[in-house]
Enzyme design. Structure first.
Site, PDB file in Angstrom:
ATOM      1  N   GLY A   1      33.344  41.869  41.334  1.00 58.30           N
ATOM      2  CA  GLY A   1      34.600  41.190  41.071  1.00 58.30           C
ATOM      3  C   GLY A   1      34.487  39.683  41.177  1.00 58.30           C
ATOM      4  O   GLY A   1      34.049  39.159  42.209  1.00 58.30           O
TER       5      GLY A   1
ATOM      6  N   GLY B   1      37.113  37.621  41.050  1.00 60.68           N
ATOM      7  CA  GLY B   1      38.410  37.066  41.417  1.00 60.68           C
ATOM      8  C   GLY B   1      38.279  36.159  42.621  1.00 60.68           C
ATOM      9  O   GLY B   1      37.190  35.712  42.978  1.00 60.68           O
ATOM     10  N   PHE B   2      39.402  35.915  43.291  1.00 61.49           N
ATOM     11  CA  PHE B   2      39.389  34.966  44.401  1.00 61.49           C
ATOM     12  C   PHE B   2      38.471  35.420  45.534  1.00 61.49           C
ATOM     13  O   PHE B   2      37.695  34.626  46.069  1.00 61.49           O
ATOM     14  CB  PHE B   2      40.809  34.763  44.933  1.00 61.49           C
ATOM     15  CG  PHE B   2      41.684  33.972  44.007  1.00 61.49           C
ATOM     16  CD1 PHE B   2      41.493  32.607  43.853  1.00 61.49           C
ATOM     17  CD2 PHE B   2      42.679  34.587  43.273  1.00 61.49           C
ATOM     18  CE1 PHE B   2      42.286  31.867  42.996  1.00 61.49           C
ATOM     19  CE2 PHE B   2      43.483  33.852  42.421  1.00 61.49           C
ATOM     20  CZ  PHE B   2      43.289  32.495  42.274  1.00 61.49           C
TER      21      PHE B   2
ATOM     22  N   GLU C   1      59.201  33.347  38.798  1.00 59.22           N
ATOM     23  CA  GLU C   1      58.555  32.309  37.999  1.00 59.22           C
ATOM     24  C   GLU C   1      58.672  32.600  36.507  1.00 59.22           C
ATOM     25  O   GLU C   1      58.935  31.699  35.703  1.00 59.22           O
ATOM     26  CB  GLU C   1      57.100  32.170  38.435  1.00 59.22           C
ATOM     27  CG  GLU C   1      56.974  31.542  39.826  1.00 59.22           C
ATOM     28  CD  GLU C   1      55.612  31.727  40.480  1.00 59.22           C
ATOM     29  OE1 GLU C   1      55.360  31.053  41.498  1.00 59.22           O
ATOM     30  OE2 GLU C   1      54.810  32.530  39.975  1.00 59.22           O
TER      31      GLU C   1
ATOM     32  N   ASP D   1      43.304  42.679  47.524  1.00 56.27           N
ATOM     33  CA  ASP D   1      44.499  43.509  47.389  1.00 56.27           C
ATOM     34  C   ASP D   1      44.226  45.000  47.551  1.00 56.27           C
ATOM     35  O   ASP D   1      45.161  45.777  47.693  1.00 56.27           O
ATOM     36  CB  ASP D   1      45.125  43.293  46.003  1.00 56.27           C
ATOM     37  CG  ASP D   1      45.614  41.875  45.793  1.00 56.27           C
ATOM     38  OD1 ASP D   1      45.637  41.106  46.770  1.00 56.27           O
ATOM     39  OD2 ASP D   1      45.968  41.538  44.656  1.00 56.27           O
TER      40      ASP D   1
ATOM     41  N   ALA E   1      46.524  34.869  46.789  1.00 54.04           N
ATOM     42  CA  ALA E   1      45.188  34.293  46.697  1.00 54.04           C
ATOM     43  C   ALA E   1      44.626  33.811  48.033  1.00 54.04           C
ATOM     44  O   ALA E   1      43.438  34.036  48.307  1.00 54.04           O
ATOM     45  CB  ALA E   1      45.193  33.152  45.685  1.00 54.04           C
TER      46      ALA E   1
END
Length: 454
Positions: A19, A21-22, A194, A332, A350
């Site tokens: 992964g 991601g962050f 948002e 997550d 994040a």
């Protein structure tokens, strides 16, 4: 059994990170960024980063791609470019299909043609598969109510939103025109808030002079939430301010309503008393609830770990799998067992993922130096959510901000964490231009894959 400082036969400790991601990116960066001093002379880390995409996506800003405020390249950064100066890092574009924890192997399939190695051996494995939105047992809604968690879905949503205005311009029948100009966002967490604010500004400011048969300002933006307030993880005072800011933009906030039906023509919501209402709408966006990546269940079942209803696997305090200290799970897709033995679910944001990635890297390096693991400790810096132009809320614990001050904090934080100096500069310029002109330079309707143009 895991042995501190264990290395492969070739002399390098093999770390596989799943992964980009962050969480995965932080783990890989902190393992690759400096030499590891080990008690085994000449035993460096050999790191392989596996992802099915060749870029890191700055997910907190995908909703701005979905509303034409930013272009895709401004919120993405190529993974290979990040590690081009680290000869001990290899990036593989591949799909993870399974694990063999006993043999310490990851099974792969190619993600972009060609051929990927069938298996990938490791000494330390870091799994950061992330999450996706949950449709609460109604997966059939996914095609009608897309989400904005991935770049592909954000681009699809952008096309749907802009196409709705185009369809309304061509529609002579008033009821059909109203349906095209009704946008429903399901879920009033940060992403939903948002999205609602951005669509409202798009209709009210950016597009107001672009059409002749319709006035985009007549559009209805409905934000539907099953609980009694927006931004449920924020203090109630900030939730109320966010709701007032949304209403000032023209968003209709619909609280205490559960979505019970979605089709191509309408959304059906149910009130607490059991009464239901059908809302004609051609554009529905899903921002409610998440479920863990399927990788969580795969590694969890092999390790005999607990898996909750959202698919999250329960890990030890140091973020490793029970019985497999060589395997970290992050982000997550996990719950962390606390000191009292009860699982703790951290917010799916994040900062949590980034801190967990740095923790996994620190523990791995400590082990290679002959040290021991330590439990993960999350430092909560607060919550931020933007509603629109100069409108935001910020819970910084030491202070609660709203309006322009919160918006300025939000801008600074997101620019700081955005990957790549060029991206930071471009986004800063884009936001500055948008603030002055209220314009959006990425209002492109992308045709579905396989369709051409004329």
């Amino acid at each position: 059994m895991y042995v501190a400082g264990q290395v492969a036969q070739g002399g390098a400790h093999r770390v596989v990170v799943i992964g980009g991601g962050f969480a995965g990116l932080q783990a890989a960066t902190h393992l690759a960024g400096a030499p590891v001093a080990t008690h085994l002379a000449g035993a460096p880390v050999e790191l392989t980063l596996v992802d099915r995409r060749n870029f890191h996506l700055f997910q907190p800003l995908t909703y701005q791609v979905a509303t034409g405020a930013l272009s895709p390249g401004e919120v993405c950064f190529p993974l290979r470019a990040m590690f081009k100066r680290h000869r001990n890092v290899r990036v593989l574009l591949a799909e993870v299909t399974g694990f063999d924890l006993d043999a310490r192997e990851v099974r792969l399939a190619p993600a972009a043609g060609g051929a990927a190695p069938a298996t990938l051996a490791y000494d330390t494995l870091i799994v950061a598969g992330g999450s996706e939105y949950s449709y609460f047992g109604h997966d059939e809604w996914q095609s009608t109510a897309p989400q904005v968690k991935s770049l592909e879905s954000a681009l699809s949503v952008r096309s749907r939103i802009l196409s709705a205005f185009e369809a309304a311009e061509l529609e002579p029948r008033a009821p059909e025109q109203r349906a095209w100009l009704t946008f429903v966002i399901v879920g009033a967490g940060p992403t939903g808030v948002e999205m609602a604010g951005q669509i409202a500004e798009l209709a009210r400011d950016t597009l107001r002079r672009d059409y002749r048969a319709i006035d985009p300002r007549d559009g209805r933006i409905l934000l539907v939430e099953a609980t009694d307030r927006v931004l449920g993880t924020f203090p109630r005072s900030l939730s109320r301010k966010a709701e007032r800011a949304l209403e000032h933009l023209g968003v209709t906030v619909v609280l205490d309503r559960t979505v019970i039906g979605i089709d191509d023509e309408a959304v059906t919501v149910q009130a607490p008393d059991g009464g239901s209402q059908r809302i004609p709408s051609r554009t529905v966006i899903w921002a409610a609830g998440v479920t863990a990546s399927g990788l969580a269940a795969q590694v969890g079942e092999q390790a005999g770990a607990e898996i909750d209803r959202s698919g999250r696997v329960t890990v030890e305090p140091d973020l490793t799998l029970p019985g497999h200290p060589e395997v970290f799970a992050l982000g997550d897709m996990i719950r962390v067992r606390g000191s009292d033995g009860r699982p703790v679910t951290y917010p799916g944001v994040a900062p949590v993922a980034m801190q967990q990635g740095r923790h996994a890297a620190a523990v791995t390096r400590a082990r290679l130096s002959g040290g021991a693991s330590r439990p993960f400790r999350y430092f909560d810096k607060g919550n931020l959510a933007t509603i629109g132009r100069a409108r935001a809320v910020a819970d910084l614990h030491v202070a609660r901000l709203s309006g322009f001050p919160a918006w300025a904090v939000w801008l600074g934080v997101h620019l700081w964490y955005l990957v790549g100096f060029q991206n930071r500069l471009l986004v800063f310029i884009r936001w500055g231009f948008s603030f002055v002109t209220r314009g959006r330079g990425a209002r492109i309707i992308s045709p579905p894959a396989g369709e051409g143009g004329t």
